[in-house]
Design an enzyme around this catalytic site. Sequence first.
Site, PDB file in Angstrom:
ATOM      1  N   ASP A 197     -15.099 -78.802 -20.015  1.00 62.71           N
ATOM      2  CA  ASP A 197     -14.835 -77.978 -18.841  1.00 62.71           C
ATOM      3  C   ASP A 197     -15.339 -76.565 -19.128  1.00 62.71           C
ATOM      4  OD1 ASP A 197     -13.035 -78.027 -16.169  1.00 62.71           O
ATOM      5  OD2 ASP A 197     -12.872 -76.067 -17.146  1.00 62.71           O
ATOM      6  N   ASN A 205     -18.556 -67.748 -10.294  1.00 66.85           N
ATOM      7  CA  ASN A 205     -18.832 -67.887  -8.864  1.00 66.85           C
ATOM      8  C   ASN A 205     -18.401 -66.643  -8.095  1.00 66.85           C
ATOM      9  OD1 ASN A 205     -20.068 -70.420  -8.753  1.00 66.85           O
ATOM     10  ND2 ASN A 205     -18.104 -71.505  -8.630  1.00 66.85           N
ATOM     11  N   HIS A 210     -22.243 -68.516  -5.727  1.00 67.57           N
ATOM     12  CA  HIS A 210     -22.288 -69.946  -6.041  1.00 67.57           C
ATOM     13  C   HIS A 210     -23.654 -70.400  -6.563  1.00 67.57           C
ATOM     14  CE1 HIS A 210     -18.280 -71.093  -4.683  1.00 67.57           C
ATOM     15  NE2 HIS A 210     -18.418 -70.193  -3.719  1.00 67.57           N
ATOM     16  N   ASP A 214     -24.264 -72.651  -9.795  1.00 66.67           N
ATOM     17  CA  ASP A 214     -25.128 -73.831  -9.872  1.00 66.67           C
ATOM     18  C   ASP A 214     -26.093 -73.734 -11.050  1.00 66.67           C
ATOM     19  OD1 ASP A 214     -23.902 -74.854  -7.655  1.00 66.67           O
ATOM     20  OD2 ASP A 214     -25.544 -74.423  -6.262  1.00 66.67           O
ATOM     21  N   GLU A 240     -16.727 -78.273 -12.443  1.00 70.64           N
ATOM     22  CA  GLU A 240     -17.308 -77.818 -13.710  1.00 70.64           C
ATOM     23  C   GLU A 240     -16.918 -78.721 -14.870  1.00 70.64           C
ATOM     24  OE1 GLU A 240     -13.563 -75.219 -12.999  1.00 70.64           O
ATOM     25  OE2 GLU A 240     -15.091 -76.279 -11.837  1.00 70.64           O
TER      26      GLU A 240
END
Length: 329
Positions: A197, A205, A210, A214, A240
């Site tokens: 994670d 973010n 965002h 990505d 994630e």
Amino acid sequence: MGRSNAALARRADFLAVLADPDLLQLMLVACPDAVVVTSPEERIALYTGASEALFGFAPIEVLGRRAGLLFPDRDAWRELQETLARDGYVRTFELAARRKDGPNLVAAVSAARVANRFGERLGTVYYIRDHSAVREIEDALRRNNAQLSTLVARLDHLARHDPLTRLLNRAAAYEAAENVLLAFPVGEARLGVAIFDLDRFKAINDSYGHLAGDTVLEAFGTILRQQARHGDVIARFGGEEFVAFLPGAGLDEAARFAERIREAVQLRPVAIDDTITVTVTVSAGVSAIPDCAENLEEAVRLADERLYEAKRGGRNRVVADSCQQRNAA
């Protein structure tokens, strides 16, 4: 006796028709297929109007010449003749046929050799149809089927993979891991499980947008792909969170793999654009079959619990034992 005599009379009439060359020629000319009759030497003796329409040659141009003139593919013509010599007939034999003015066509030839009652060969009768349209349809169907197969494969790939990282998705990863376990002999299954994670991903973010998030996810997917062995199953579990199923790996080996991933992530800042670079860390929980779990569901649950232990313990670390953490250096 009356019926027998009538049957004999009809047969005599039929034989009379066959014996009359003019009537026989009328019958052949009326045939919608191109009809070519050759002599025992395979020279063209009869060439109907349908043949002229098909090939484009006038009768005067072909009568007395060898029938091979009409079929330019010598190997196919030779094969047809060999089949005729062996079996006495062929049915729907496809080969190229010559057009006088225009490209070759695909011809379907049915033919039979004719002999008298003493077995002496009298010649060969060829019935020829233009199969070009049929072949075009078949070729189009093959192309369409190939395109459909490609589309189905593409849709299957999209259904099984995460579009951003191009790793397997959760469902496909579980299926692949189950297949790995089934491949082991009974009682000998070994599978390491590492769940990752990305730490404080929401802050990335929130701070950079965002698209930046990505980019970080893609970069982590690349690291996983680079570190994985052939046969390892790596996937994005969602958000994630990522997973690696490691066939044949015990708990220690799975923990070392997770630690290599953790170190690689920490040492590779992610460039968001030309001016912004983000340092990312990752936490991981590790388990293994049969070291600490009996089945895949239990192994995933245990690895997930250890992942959250790593998060609670300060992040940027690997936990492979519920009582002992593998802290980052």
